[in-house]
Scaffold this active site. Structure first.
Site, PDB file in Angstrom:
ATOM      1  N   PHE A 154      48.226  53.899  37.239  1.00  8.94           N
ATOM      2  CA  PHE A 154      46.788  54.020  36.987  1.00  8.94           C
ATOM      3  C   PHE A 154      46.392  55.502  36.940  1.00  8.94           C
ATOM      4  CE2 PHE A 154      42.292  53.702  38.198  1.00  8.94           C
ATOM      5  CZ  PHE A 154      41.877  52.616  37.442  1.00  8.94           C
ATOM      6  N   ASP A 187      50.656  51.232  46.001  1.00  5.97           N
ATOM      7  CA  ASP A 187      49.250  50.990  45.664  1.00  5.97           C
ATOM      8  C   ASP A 187      49.096  49.490  45.404  1.00  5.97           C
ATOM      9  OD1 ASP A 187      46.779  50.671  44.391  1.00  5.97           O
ATOM     10  OD2 ASP A 187      46.856  52.692  43.536  1.00  5.97           O
ATOM     11  N   TYR A 200      37.389  45.715  45.700  1.00  2.51           N
ATOM     12  CA  TYR A 200      36.418  45.144  44.744  1.00  2.51           C
ATOM     13  C   TYR A 200      37.092  44.310  43.670  1.00  2.51           C
ATOM     14  CZ  TYR A 200      37.741  49.632  42.639  1.00  2.51           C
ATOM     15  OH  TYR A 200      38.453  50.700  42.173  1.00  2.51           O
ATOM     16  N   LYS A 201      38.441  44.284  43.640  1.00  5.18           N
ATOM     17  CA  LYS A 201      39.134  43.471  42.632  1.00  5.18           C
ATOM     18  C   LYS A 201      39.324  42.063  43.200  1.00  5.18           C
ATOM     19  CE  LYS A 201      40.893  47.608  40.435  1.00  5.18           C
ATOM     20  NZ  LYS A 201      41.947  48.624  40.325  1.00  5.18           N
ATOM     21  N   ARG A 221      43.105  41.726  28.537  1.00  3.12           N
ATOM     22  CA  ARG A 221      43.524  41.265  29.866  1.00  3.12           C
ATOM     23  C   ARG A 221      42.634  40.101  30.297  1.00  3.12           C
ATOM     24  NH1 ARG A 221      43.606  46.074  34.082  1.00  3.12           N
ATOM     25  NH2 ARG A 221      41.378  45.921  33.608  1.00  3.12           N
TER      26      ARG A 221
HETATM   27  C1  PLP Z   1      41.533  50.034  40.423  1.00  5.72           C
HETATM   28  C2  PLP Z   1      42.606  50.998  40.783  1.00  5.72           C
HETATM   29  C3  PLP Z   1      42.309  52.202  41.431  1.00  5.72           C
HETATM   30  C4  PLP Z   1      40.884  52.608  41.713  1.00  5.72           C
HETATM   31  O1  PLP Z   1      40.777  53.752  42.495  1.00  5.72           O
HETATM   32  P1  PLP Z   1      39.396  54.160  43.202  1.00  5.72           P
HETATM   33  O2  PLP Z   1      39.600  55.519  43.677  1.00  5.72           O
HETATM   34  O3  PLP Z   1      39.161  53.160  44.313  1.00  5.72           O
HETATM   35  O4  PLP Z   1      38.326  54.065  42.161  1.00  5.72           O
HETATM   36  C5  PLP Z   1      43.373  53.019  41.800  1.00  5.72           C
HETATM   37  N1  PLP Z   1      44.659  52.674  41.548  1.00  5.72           N
HETATM   38  C6  PLP Z   1      44.968  51.515  40.903  1.00  5.72           C
HETATM   39  C7  PLP Z   1      46.406  51.168  40.647  1.00  5.72           C
HETATM   40  C8  PLP Z   1      43.951  50.658  40.480  1.00  5.72           C
HETATM   41  O5  PLP Z   1      44.260  49.531  39.838  1.00  5.72           O
END
Ligand code: PLP
Length: 417
Positions: free
Chosen positions: A126, A203, A228-229, A377
């Site tokens: 990400f 992660d 939040y997911k 997705r």
């Molecule tokens: C959604 C997501 C994030 C989001 O990071 P924030 O700092 O909480 O906005 C980070 N890493 C991954 C792999 C994600 O899917």
């Protein structure tokens, strides 16, 4: 055997022991078919009521006295999340965002091992993970090394050893790839990182609440994840971090805010970090988000992650079966693993018109998302999706593409998708 009728789907719902969980979510639009729970999960009725109580009775009535009972929420909610990720109590705290938590842990890992200046992640991780790790390494005169990611199967553990040497401080990968839904091999990759003498971070953004992991058992050093997911705690709800118990006091949180000390109200004291996981907080806990985390996680922890995962695998497999029969003739492909054990909570379809199709689908009440260049997705979250929802969504998708409804929409991509 699966058949393609609506009747088959409703029979699965009738036999589904998690069916009533779906009905414990707030549904002001009963026609909405929601397949974006991997991006922002739905609001449960219990969390909605809890938020009302927070506003009216806790914040509204008790004001500053509320800290008497809010104070322990970051650690209590962390322990609850621990039940979903195989972490014994006292190793998870809810705080900050994934980005900030990654930064704290990456800097701590670099500082604890001055001879090691390299961080490792993969090219497909990400964006925030790659950006934060790169910044943390370069500010300390080190570098970020990137392992290649396969667009469908994720990280091949056989490719990783060439990136690992005695200069690596920390290896950080995603458990479930946010794009392809590939489940990376935590056992093999953790072991390889440890053999190279590096610390390892996972992660869990796309796995917590959908795919189990046993952090303690696997000897993982650090983990981060958001709420939040699949945890459904709402937009911008705080993230969490896990630090293995024996590392907690050996490493230093580089953001030594007042919430990282043993007694924040001993205000004249010099800085002394708290002993346990509490030291990995920084500033004041965001209580509205934390209340939502506590309530939302309790709902899933009660059901248990194994049952959620079992339903998730069946839902994604069913969605792929329908896509093969109904959507493949319309130009769609499948760009995630067909092996449910190697696939997380969402399905990835391809189509040259993915963006416009996703916009047309939203207009037809089917909310998923598109990712460049040609990916769609769809996440049938196990807590909030029925088999009939999958059947209905795929029917609507098939019919709108067959009727070319998407071709009437602009091809320009909006900023938020
Ligand atoms: C959604 C997501 C994030 C989001 O990071 P924030 O700092 O909480 O906005 C980070 N890493 C991954 C792999 C994600 O899917």
């Amino acid at each position: 055997m699966t058949d393609l009728t609506r009747g088959w789907a409703s029979q699965q719902d009738a036999d589904d022991e998690l069916a009533s969980l779906r009905d414990s979510f707030y549904r002001p639009d009963p026609e909405l078919l929601y397949f974006a729970g991997n991006s922002l999960g739905m609001l449960s009725s219990a969390t909605r009521e809890r938020m009302h109580r927070l506003v009216d009775e806790e914040w509204g009535r008790d004001v500053v006295r509320g800290w008497q009972y809010w104070n322990s929420l970051p650690l209590d909610a962390g322990d609850r999340i621990g039940q979903l990720i195989g972490a014994a109590p006292g190793q998870v705290v809810v705080a900050d965002s994934i980005s900030v938590n990654l930064y704290k842990l990456a800097v701590a890992a670099l500082e604890a091992q001055p001879g090691r200046k390299v961080l490792v992640t993969d090219t497909g991780n990400f964006p925030t993970d790659r950006y934060v790790l790169q910044g943390a390494a370069e500010r300390r005169k080190g570098q970020l090394r990137l392992v290649p990611t396969d667009p469908v199967s994720g990280i091949n553990p056989d490719n990783v050893h060439t990136f690992l040497a005695d200069d690596v401080a920390m290896v950080a990968f995603s458990h479930v790839d946010y794009r392809s839904a590939a489940i990376n091999d935590v056992v093999a990759l953790t072991e390889q990182a440890h053999r190279a003498g590096a610390l390892v971070l996972w992660d869990l953004a796309h796995s917590v609440g959908a795919v189990p992991i046993e952090l303690d058992e696997l000897g993982v050093d650090f983990a981060v994840g958001c709420t939040y997911k699949y945890l459904n705690a709402g937009p911008g709800s705080p993230a969490f971090l896990y630090v293995r118990r024996d590392l907690q006091a050996r490493l230093a949180n580089p953001i030594q805010g007042w919430w990282s000390v043993a007694d924040p109200f001993d205000m004249d004291a010099p800085y002394v970090a708290a002993d346990g996981i509490a030291r990995w907080q920084s500033g004041t806990a965001p209580i509205p988000g934390l209340v939502a985390v506590d309530e939302s996680v309790a709902l899933l922890a009660e059901v248990g992650i194994e049952r959620l995962r079992a339903k998730s695998k069946r839902l994604t497999s069913y969605l792929i079966e329908l896509a093969d029969v109904w959507l493949a003739p319309l130009g769609f492909g499948v760009a995630c693993s067909r092996d449910a054990d190697r696939r997380g909570g969402h399905v990835v379809l391809t189509h040259d018109e993915a963006y416009r199709i996703s916009q047309a689908a939203i207009a037809a009440g089917v909310v998923g998302d598109a990712r460049p260049p040609n990916l769609l997705r769809l996440a049938p979250s196990p807590a909030t999706t029925s088999y009939t929802d999958v059947w209905e969504a795929m029917t609507r998708l098939r019919d709108l593409v067959a009727a070319e409804a998407h071709l009437a929409l602009p091809a320009q991509r909006a900023r938020v998708t």
